[in-house]
Design a protein around this motif. Sequence first.
Motif, PDB file in Angstrom:
ATOM      1  N   VAL A 143       5.733   4.310  -5.576  1.00 10.42           N
ATOM      2  CA  VAL A 143       5.255   5.109  -6.709  1.00 10.42           C
ATOM      3  C   VAL A 143       5.911   6.463  -6.581  1.00 10.42           C
ATOM      4  CG1 VAL A 143       3.522   5.817  -4.871  1.00 10.42           C
ATOM      5  CG2 VAL A 143       3.040   6.003  -7.332  1.00 10.42           C
ATOM      6  N   ASP A 144       6.197   7.351  -7.391  1.00  9.15           N
ATOM      7  CA  ASP A 144       6.693   8.523  -7.352  1.00  9.15           C
ATOM      8  C   ASP A 144       5.620   9.621  -7.879  1.00  9.15           C
ATOM      9  OD1 ASP A 144       7.275   8.407 -10.265  1.00  9.15           O
ATOM     10  OD2 ASP A 144       9.139   8.164  -9.981  1.00  9.15           O
ATOM     11  N   SER A 145       5.981  10.670  -8.435  1.00  5.02           N
ATOM     12  CA  SER A 145       4.716  11.572  -8.829  1.00  5.02           C
ATOM     13  C   SER A 145       4.481  11.390 -10.445  1.00  5.02           C
ATOM     14  CB  SER A 145       5.490  13.271  -9.007  1.00  5.02           C
ATOM     15  OG  SER A 145       6.700  13.127  -9.639  1.00  5.02           O
ATOM     16  N   THR A 146       5.177  10.543 -11.032  1.00  2.00           N
ATOM     17  CA  THR A 146       4.916  10.196 -12.430  1.00  2.00           C
ATOM     18  C   THR A 146       4.904   8.912 -12.771  1.00  2.00           C
ATOM     19  OG1 THR A 146       7.381   9.979 -12.941  1.00  2.00           O
ATOM     20  CG2 THR A 146       6.356  12.457 -13.178  1.00  2.00           C
ATOM     21  N   TYR A 166       9.289  -3.591 -12.956  1.00  2.00           N
ATOM     22  CA  TYR A 166       8.576  -2.855 -14.084  1.00  2.00           C
ATOM     23  C   TYR A 166       8.289  -1.306 -13.810  1.00  2.00           C
ATOM     24  CZ  TYR A 166       8.117  -7.358 -15.910  1.00  2.00           C
ATOM     25  OH  TYR A 166       8.538  -8.831 -16.408  1.00  2.00           O
ATOM     26  N   ALA A 167       7.929  -0.410 -14.651  1.00  2.00           N
ATOM     27  CA  ALA A 167       7.561   0.999 -14.645  1.00  2.00           C
ATOM     28  C   ALA A 167       6.277   1.041 -15.456  1.00  2.00           C
ATOM     29  CB  ALA A 167       8.644   2.004 -14.747  1.00  2.00           C
ATOM     30  N   GLN A 168       5.430   1.813 -15.249  1.00  2.00           N
ATOM     31  CA  GLN A 168       4.392   2.327 -16.109  1.00  2.00           C
ATOM     32  C   GLN A 168       3.969   3.980 -15.506  1.00  2.00           C
ATOM     33  OE1 GLN A 168       0.770   0.230 -15.514  1.00  2.00           O
ATOM     34  NE2 GLN A 168       0.063   0.920 -17.824  1.00  2.00           N
ATOM     35  N   PRO A 169       3.721   4.643 -16.616  1.00  2.00           N
ATOM     36  CA  PRO A 169       3.231   6.124 -16.382  1.00  2.00           C
ATOM     37  C   PRO A 169       2.116   6.176 -15.768  1.00  2.00           C
ATOM     38  CG  PRO A 169       4.246   5.795 -18.553  1.00  2.00           C
ATOM     39  CD  PRO A 169       4.003   4.576 -17.951  1.00  2.00           C
ATOM     40  N   LEU A 170       1.959   7.005 -14.500  1.00  2.00           N
ATOM     41  CA  LEU A 170       0.451   6.981 -13.860  1.00  2.00           C
ATOM     42  C   LEU A 170      -0.593   7.622 -14.869  1.00  2.00           C
ATOM     43  CD1 LEU A 170       1.906   8.846 -10.591  1.00  2.00           C
ATOM     44  CD2 LEU A 170       1.224   6.512 -11.129  1.00  2.00           C
ATOM     45  N   SER A 171      -0.125   8.191 -15.941  1.00  2.00           N
ATOM     46  CA  SER A 171      -1.247   8.576 -16.771  1.00  2.00           C
ATOM     47  C   SER A 171      -1.505   7.762 -17.650  1.00  2.00           C
ATOM     48  CB  SER A 171      -0.459   9.927 -17.641  1.00  2.00           C
ATOM     49  OG  SER A 171       0.754   9.382 -18.284  1.00  2.00           O
ATOM     50  N   LEU A 197       0.905  -1.199  -0.075  1.00  2.00           N
ATOM     51  CA  LEU A 197      -0.112   0.207  -0.085  1.00  2.00           C
ATOM     52  C   LEU A 197       0.589   1.151   0.012  1.00  2.00           C
ATOM     53  CD1 LEU A 197      -2.989   1.258   0.107  1.00  2.00           C
ATOM     54  CD2 LEU A 197      -2.318   0.894   2.748  1.00  2.00           C
ATOM     55  N   VAL A 198       0.921   2.047  -0.971  1.00  2.00           N
ATOM     56  CA  VAL A 198       1.460   3.269  -1.126  1.00  2.00           C
ATOM     57  C   VAL A 198       0.718   4.441  -1.539  1.00  2.00           C
ATOM     58  CG1 VAL A 198       3.684   1.922  -1.650  1.00  2.00           C
ATOM     59  CG2 VAL A 198       2.352   2.749  -3.583  1.00  2.00           C
ATOM     60  N   GLY A 199       1.278   5.528  -1.358  1.00  2.00           N
ATOM     61  CA  GLY A 199       0.297   6.801  -1.870  1.00  2.00           C
ATOM     62  C   GLY A 199       1.345   7.749  -2.280  1.00  2.00           C
ATOM     63  N   SER A 200       0.754   8.652  -3.365  1.00  3.77           N
ATOM     64  CA  SER A 200       1.063   9.578  -4.099  1.00  3.77           C
ATOM     65  C   SER A 200       0.074  10.574  -4.501  1.00  3.77           C
ATOM     66  CB  SER A 200       1.748   9.142  -5.243  1.00  3.77           C
ATOM     67  OG  SER A 200       2.533  10.275  -6.053  1.00  3.77           O
ATOM     68  N   GLY A 201       0.377  12.200  -3.991  1.00  9.39           N
ATOM     69  CA  GLY A 201      -0.857  12.939  -4.348  1.00  9.39           C
ATOM     70  C   GLY A 201      -1.894  12.744  -3.683  1.00  9.39           C
ATOM     71  N   PRO A 202      -3.279  12.663  -4.564  1.00  4.09           N
ATOM     72  CA  PRO A 202      -4.414  12.051  -4.069  1.00  4.09           C
ATOM     73  C   PRO A 202      -4.666  10.774  -4.191  1.00  4.09           C
ATOM     74  CG  PRO A 202      -4.589  13.090  -6.310  1.00  4.09           C
ATOM     75  CD  PRO A 202      -3.191  13.143  -5.966  1.00  4.09           C
TER      76      PRO A 202
END
Length: 352
Positions: A180-183, A196-201, A136-141
């Motif tokens: 998770v980070d901001s992007t 692996y990495a995936q854009p939050l967008s 469980l992780v959080g970033s922004g909202p």
Amino acid sequence: MRKDTAARQPSQAEALTRTKPSSHAASALLLSAALAGCGGSLGEADVAGASLEKGQAESALAPTLACAPLCNGSCTPIDLATINTNGAINIALTDQYVYYGGGYGSEVSNDEVGRVPKAGGAKTVLINRLTYVTELVGSGPYAYFSGSGRGLGSNLNRVNPDGTITALPVTGGYPSGVAVDSTHIYWIGNNQYNIYAQPLSGGTASMVVPRDPVQGGLRTSLFADGDSLYYRELGSLSSTMKAPKSGAAAPIKLTRTSWYLDFDDANVYYAASGVYRIPKSGGTADKLAATGTRVVVDSERIYWLDGTALRAMCKDGTGAQVLASTGESYNLAVDSTGVYWAGEGKIRKIAK
């Protein structure tokens, strides 16, 4: 963030450059103690002035003077919510909420994900009767969790500000670590333990840290900071590893294995039968506290749990204090307004 050997980490946690200080550094520390009124003993810590290198003395003075005891040295925990704690509980912070995940444990398939406002208010259970929640992780909202159970469209999910849950596509198997980070969101797929990495967008996932085919083993406990990823690697490497998010260079060994890491601009803090600090560039780790199973930091302080208390001290080693007595030994978070942990069947907070 904790559960079984392949896809989950244990429900309990396993269990910061010392040089001679300059006379200027020593004077700064004495002045700090006098101004702050911090009478706490450093019997539990192993740094104080000795951790300040000569070149750090001037820059260390300003944050030291600002680090007076929290709550004037006498903190009172606030109970934000009552939760089920017969199994592992993870907590994560978003802009407005403290999220928790876990609960009874997989033997009864009744883990849950819920949240409570940081400022206090009603607890909301967002989904329950899950087989387990492992990260469980959080970033922004937003909050993100890996889990398994009825009602989930994926093993990796995003919790939106309105409380709805969005399934995220996942590659490589069940996520045995999530960061998770901001992007971007990052995860360890437990099929081959590639990262692996995936854009939050949205978009396509890419492999950024392949598993070492010769020395690599099981990977868990993934963390993201700045331009790097950190993770726990077992097998012949058996270390906390550091790798660039870009995948442009091979991972390097940073230090001994630890379930729990946190960061400031220059250092990595970790808990491994004690509390330690090591430069991000590598080197010798300093032991800050003799016992400790979970550590987090903010701009001024180090906070840790050791199974008997929630403790804090200034980053220069002064101002050690007990914030609260608690038998909890893991699940700790901090932001600009408070320190949060799960213990005694509650989500608890000490306001700064």
